[in-house]
Design a protein around this motif. Structure first.
Motif, PDB file in Angstrom:
ATOM      1  N   CYS A  53      22.156  -1.829 -35.425  1.00  0.00           N
ATOM      2  CA  CYS A  53      22.232  -0.369 -35.476  1.00  0.00           C
ATOM      3  C   CYS A  53      23.557   0.208 -35.953  1.00  0.00           C
ATOM      4  CB  CYS A  53      21.903   0.203 -34.099  1.00  0.00           C
ATOM      5  SG  CYS A  53      20.247  -0.204 -33.513  1.00  0.00           S
ATOM      6  N   ALA A  54      24.619  -0.572 -35.995  1.00  0.00           N
ATOM      7  CA  ALA A  54      25.940  -0.031 -36.304  1.00  0.00           C
ATOM      8  C   ALA A  54      26.507  -0.646 -37.577  1.00  0.00           C
ATOM      9  CB  ALA A  54      26.904  -0.263 -35.146  1.00  0.00           C
TER      10      ALA A  54
ATOM     11  N   TYR B 146      19.410 -20.891 -27.532  1.00  0.00           N
ATOM     12  CA  TYR B 146      18.139 -21.168 -26.861  1.00  0.00           C
ATOM     13  C   TYR B 146      16.973 -20.359 -27.436  1.00  0.00           C
ATOM     14  CZ  TYR B 146      21.313 -22.943 -23.187  1.00  0.00           C
ATOM     15  OH  TYR B 146      22.294 -23.611 -22.481  1.00  0.00           O
ATOM     16  N   ASP B 147      17.111 -19.830 -28.623  1.00  0.00           N
ATOM     17  CA  ASP B 147      16.101 -18.949 -29.219  1.00  0.00           C
ATOM     18  C   ASP B 147      15.836 -17.712 -28.357  1.00  0.00           C
ATOM     19  OD1 ASP B 147      15.580 -20.041 -31.674  1.00  0.00           O
ATOM     20  OD2 ASP B 147      13.873 -21.241 -31.018  1.00  0.00           O
ATOM     21  N   LEU B 148      16.855 -17.286 -27.596  1.00  0.00           N
ATOM     22  CA  LEU B 148      16.694 -16.143 -26.703  1.00  0.00           C
ATOM     23  C   LEU B 148      17.477 -14.917 -27.155  1.00  0.00           C
ATOM     24  CD1 LEU B 148      16.862 -17.937 -23.233  1.00  0.00           C
ATOM     25  CD2 LEU B 148      14.830 -17.071 -24.422  1.00  0.00           C
ATOM     26  N   GLY B 149      18.394 -15.080 -28.087  1.00  0.00           N
ATOM     27  CA  GLY B 149      19.182 -13.946 -28.550  1.00  0.00           C
ATOM     28  C   GLY B 149      20.393 -14.407 -29.334  1.00  0.00           C
ATOM     29  N   ALA B 150      20.966 -13.476 -30.095  1.00  0.00           N
ATOM     30  CA  ALA B 150      22.129 -13.777 -30.930  1.00  0.00           C
ATOM     31  C   ALA B 150      23.379 -13.896 -30.069  1.00  0.00           C
ATOM     32  CB  ALA B 150      22.310 -12.683 -31.978  1.00  0.00           C
ATOM     33  N   ILE B 151      24.138 -14.944 -30.305  1.00  0.00           N
ATOM     34  CA  ILE B 151      25.400 -15.150 -29.606  1.00  0.00           C
ATOM     35  C   ILE B 151      26.586 -14.974 -30.560  1.00  0.00           C
ATOM     36  CG2 ILE B 151      25.688 -17.648 -29.965  1.00  0.00           C
ATOM     37  CD1 ILE B 151      25.931 -16.030 -26.539  1.00  0.00           C
ATOM     38  N   ASP B 152      26.293 -14.955 -31.862  1.00  0.00           N
ATOM     39  CA  ASP B 152      27.334 -14.871 -32.882  1.00  0.00           C
ATOM     40  C   ASP B 152      26.673 -14.379 -34.165  1.00  0.00           C
ATOM     41  OD1 ASP B 152      30.259 -15.790 -33.390  1.00  0.00           O
ATOM     42  OD2 ASP B 152      29.186 -16.585 -35.127  1.00  0.00           O
ATOM     43  N   GLY B 153      27.419 -13.682 -35.026  1.00  0.00           N
ATOM     44  CA  GLY B 153      26.835 -13.294 -36.301  1.00  0.00           C
ATOM     45  C   GLY B 153      27.455 -12.055 -36.902  1.00  0.00           C
ATOM     46  N   MET B 154      26.863 -11.606 -38.012  1.00  0.00           N
ATOM     47  CA  MET B 154      27.364 -10.451 -38.751  1.00  0.00           C
ATOM     48  C   MET B 154      26.185  -9.744 -39.402  1.00  0.00           C
ATOM     49  SD  MET B 154      29.019 -12.476 -42.042  1.00  0.00           S
ATOM     50  CE  MET B 154      29.638 -10.971 -42.806  1.00  0.00           C
ATOM     51  N   ASN B 155      26.408  -8.483 -39.799  1.00  0.00           N
ATOM     52  CA  ASN B 155      25.344  -7.775 -40.509  1.00  0.00           C
ATOM     53  C   ASN B 155      25.764  -7.464 -41.935  1.00  0.00           C
ATOM     54  OD1 ASN B 155      26.857  -5.372 -40.510  1.00  0.00           O
ATOM     55  ND2 ASN B 155      25.707  -4.446 -38.822  1.00  0.00           N
ATOM     56  N   GLU B 156      24.870  -6.838 -42.677  1.00  0.00           N
ATOM     57  CA  GLU B 156      25.075  -6.629 -44.109  1.00  0.00           C
ATOM     58  C   GLU B 156      26.133  -5.577 -44.417  1.00  0.00           C
ATOM     59  OE1 GLU B 156      21.351  -5.328 -45.727  1.00  0.00           O
ATOM     60  OE2 GLU B 156      20.966  -3.991 -44.033  1.00  0.00           O
TER      61      GLU B 156
ATOM     62  N   LYS C  21      18.372  -0.996 -38.175  1.00  0.00           N
ATOM     63  CA  LYS C  21      18.789  -0.224 -39.345  1.00  0.00           C
ATOM     64  C   LYS C  21      19.408  -1.122 -40.404  1.00  0.00           C
ATOM     65  CE  LYS C  21      21.846   3.677 -40.527  1.00  0.00           C
ATOM     66  NZ  LYS C  21      22.818   4.658 -39.958  1.00  0.00           N
ATOM     67  N   HIS C  22      20.034  -2.213 -39.947  1.00  0.00           N
ATOM     68  CA  HIS C  22      20.741  -3.134 -40.845  1.00  0.00           C
ATOM     69  C   HIS C  22      20.191  -4.549 -40.687  1.00  0.00           C
ATOM     70  CE1 HIS C  22      23.589   0.124 -41.348  1.00  0.00           C
ATOM     71  NE2 HIS C  22      23.829   0.130 -40.051  1.00  0.00           N
ATOM     72  N   GLY C  23      20.172  -5.286 -41.787  1.00  0.00           N
ATOM     73  CA  GLY C  23      19.863  -6.699 -41.721  1.00  0.00           C
ATOM     74  C   GLY C  23      21.054  -7.481 -41.208  1.00  0.00           C
ATOM     75  N   SER C  24      20.797  -8.649 -40.632  1.00  0.00           N
ATOM     76  CA  SER C  24      21.884  -9.445 -40.063  1.00  0.00           C
ATOM     77  C   SER C  24      21.609 -10.929 -40.212  1.00  0.00           C
ATOM     78  CB  SER C  24      22.074  -9.105 -38.578  1.00  0.00           C
ATOM     79  OG  SER C  24      20.902  -9.379 -37.834  1.00  0.00           O
TER      80      SER C  24
ATOM     81  N   LYS D 235      33.620   1.336 -34.499  1.00  0.00           N
ATOM     82  CA  LYS D 235      33.601   2.672 -33.904  1.00  0.00           C
ATOM     83  C   LYS D 235      32.167   3.142 -33.659  1.00  0.00           C
ATOM     84  CE  LYS D 235      35.378   7.364 -34.611  1.00  0.00           C
ATOM     85  NZ  LYS D 235      36.170   8.244 -35.532  1.00  0.00           N
ATOM     86  N   GLU D 236      31.288   2.916 -34.620  1.00  0.00           N
ATOM     87  CA  GLU D 236      29.896   3.325 -34.462  1.00  0.00           C
ATOM     88  C   GLU D 236      29.215   2.512 -33.364  1.00  0.00           C
ATOM     89  OE1 GLU D 236      25.783   3.878 -37.100  1.00  0.00           O
ATOM     90  OE2 GLU D 236      27.598   3.068 -38.045  1.00  0.00           O
ATOM     91  N   ALA D 237      29.509   1.229 -33.296  1.00  0.00           N
ATOM     92  CA  ALA D 237      28.914   0.391 -32.265  1.00  0.00           C
ATOM     93  C   ALA D 237      29.319   0.855 -30.871  1.00  0.00           C
ATOM     94  CB  ALA D 237      29.317  -1.064 -32.472  1.00  0.00           C
ATOM     95  N   LEU D 238      30.584   1.196 -30.692  1.00  0.00           N
ATOM     96  CA  LEU D 238      31.046   1.658 -29.388  1.00  0.00           C
ATOM     97  C   LEU D 238      30.336   2.942 -28.980  1.00  0.00           C
ATOM     98  CD1 LEU D 238      34.889   0.973 -29.647  1.00  0.00           C
ATOM     99  CD2 LEU D 238      33.173  -0.374 -28.426  1.00  0.00           C
ATOM    100  N   ALA D 239      30.139   3.848 -29.943  1.00  0.00           N
ATOM    101  CA  ALA D 239      29.443   5.094 -29.633  1.00  0.00           C
ATOM    102  C   ALA D 239      27.991   4.838 -29.250  1.00  0.00           C
ATOM    103  CB  ALA D 239      29.525   6.044 -30.828  1.00  0.00           C
ATOM    104  N   LEU D 240      27.329   3.916 -29.949  1.00  0.00           N
ATOM    105  CA  LEU D 240      25.931   3.613 -29.643  1.00  0.00           C
ATOM    106  C   LEU D 240      25.775   2.917 -28.293  1.00  0.00           C
ATOM    107  CD1 LEU D 240      24.751   2.375 -33.153  1.00  0.00           C
ATOM    108  CD2 LEU D 240      23.961   4.434 -31.971  1.00  0.00           C
ATOM    109  N   LEU D 241      26.745   2.102 -27.936  1.00  0.00           N
ATOM    110  CA  LEU D 241      26.656   1.347 -26.692  1.00  0.00           C
ATOM    111  C   LEU D 241      27.051   2.165 -25.469  1.00  0.00           C
ATOM    112  CD1 LEU D 241      28.114  -2.047 -27.937  1.00  0.00           C
ATOM    113  CD2 LEU D 241      25.815  -1.719 -27.010  1.00  0.00           C
ATOM    114  N   ALA D 242      27.758   3.256 -25.668  1.00  0.00           N
ATOM    115  CA  ALA D 242      28.292   4.027 -24.543  1.00  0.00           C
ATOM    116  C   ALA D 242      27.232   4.445 -23.525  1.00  0.00           C
ATOM    117  CB  ALA D 242      29.061   5.243 -25.059  1.00  0.00           C
ATOM    118  N   PRO D 243      26.058   4.954 -23.941  1.00  0.00           N
ATOM    119  CA  PRO D 243      25.072   5.375 -22.941  1.00  0.00           C
ATOM    120  C   PRO D 243      24.187   4.250 -22.417  1.00  0.00           C
ATOM    121  CG  PRO D 243      24.279   5.925 -25.125  1.00  0.00           C
ATOM    122  CD  PRO D 243      25.657   5.338 -25.308  1.00  0.00           C
TER     123      PRO D 243
END
Length: 355
Positions: A144-145, A97-107, A88-91, A149-157
């Motif tokens: 997605c967040a 290792y080109d395997l995933g984000a370990i640090d960063g921020m979104n727009e 939903k958001h750019g980051s 607060k929104e991130a915690l809600a999305l991660l809960a399930p």
């Protein structure tokens, strides 16, 4: 009240000797510090320390990207009910290792950091819950967040699933913060998510688990009076997580009110330098390694600063100069360049994202 505030920010020097044996067993070391004082930009810093190079690259990732949370390097690692989503958001992220984000921020000004936690236990796989491999944990939140607060809600399930790469398990905890200064630390202990949510949780290192650190600090606060701060006050100087936590918390307490963002960023880099692992620092299990990079994110003005320790300069990327709209190309920048300095948004190049 002042003494209680000091407890919240720092631990006692007496804790380090009693706990040092625990941390020599697994010495992967990272530190995150959030500076969220009222009336100024929200600034967060992070050190990245690992037994080897994580081969870091910076990726500008537009909104609208389809992702499969069950894949690691193109290989399916979550067979049943993998989490799938479209960003939903750019980051802007630093990948390992080109395997995933370990640090960063979104727009939107949400930022996050994955740090090592030896006591991590994600629990047995429950296929009734969407599975997200640990290396994409942060990326899902940034995609997605727009707030903690929104991130915690999305991660809960969602269930985080352990993976392994380059001989290391993804035993991680996640620190999140946003442009309002809100903060959360998410750990998996005994198969259960333990969440510390609030502005006061500003300093994070590694083991022990965060609730244990808080218990130890509370005990020391109740049993000992803290001496007035001065240049003669003894502080722990080693690189284990307790020592780094105490130094980061202590010195961040005295950061002066900045006159501008430049001063705020410089102040945060000074804290990150203080808790960095010097070249040649000895570690029992993994030989000698040092801090690989330091990052500072300005969540108010949406600027991401990056300093590879083998490059003599600091570079930064203003998200406002990046096209992160759906349909825009993903971009990459290799920070391992001796001439990399200043604002570098023009040096990113199109890439096929590997994660």
């Amino acid at each position: 009240m002042e003494r209680r505030r000091l407890f919240q920010l720092m631990g006692s020097v007496a804790l380090a000797p009693a706990l040092s044996g625990l941390f020599w067993r697994r010495a992967e070391a990272c530190t995150r510090v959030l500076w969220n004082s009222p009336g100024q930009s929200v600034i967060v810093g992070r050190t990245m320390d690992w037994p080897e190079s994580t081969q870091p690259k910076l990726y500008a990732l537009p909104a609208g990207m389809a992702r499969d949370g069950g894949k690691l390097g193109g290989v399916s690692v979550v067979g049943d009910n993998p989490l799938q989503w479209t960003s939903k958001h750019g980051s802007l992220v630093a990948a390992a290792y080109d395997l995933g984000a370990i640090d960063g921020m979104n727009e939107t000004g949400l930022a996050g950091h994955l740090l090592y936690l030896n006591s991590t236990d994600y629990g047995a796989r429950d296929a009734a819950r969407p599975g997200l491999q640990a290396g994409l944990w942060l990326q899902y939140a940034l995609d997605c967040a727009a707030s903690v607060k929104e991130a915690l809600a999305l991660l809960a399930p969602v269930q985080i699933v352990m993976v392994e790469a380059h001989g290391h398990k993804a035993s991680l905890h996640l620190a999140l913060e946003d442009a309002s200064g809100d903060s959360a630390i998410i750990e998996y202990i005994g198969g259960r998510a333990v969440i510390h949510h609030g502005r006061q949780y500003s300093v994070v290192t590694n083991d022990p688990s965060y609730d244990q650190q808080l218990v130890l600090l509370r005990k020391m606060d109740e049993e000992h009076a803290f001496a007035p701060a001065s240049r003669d006050m003894p502080l722990p100087g080693n690189m284990n997580p307790v020592d780094r936590f105490q130094r980061a918390a202590f010195f961040s307490r005295f950061l002066p009110q900045p006159h501008n963002t430049r001063q705020a960023v410089a102040a945060m880099f000074s804290i990150m330098a203080n808790v960095s692992v010097p070249f040649g620092a000895p570690y029992k299990d993994f030989g000698t390694y040092n801090t690989e990079y330091r990052s500072v994110a300005d969540l108010t003005d949406l600027v991401y600063y990056f300093q590879l320790t083998t490059v003599p300069s600091v570079s930064w990327t203003a998200l406002a100069r990046m096209d992160l709209k759906p349909g825009a190309p993903a971009l990459v920048l290799d920070p391992d360049a001796l001439d990399l300095a200043g604002e570098v948004s023009g040096r990113y190049r199109p890439v096929s994202v590997p994660f």
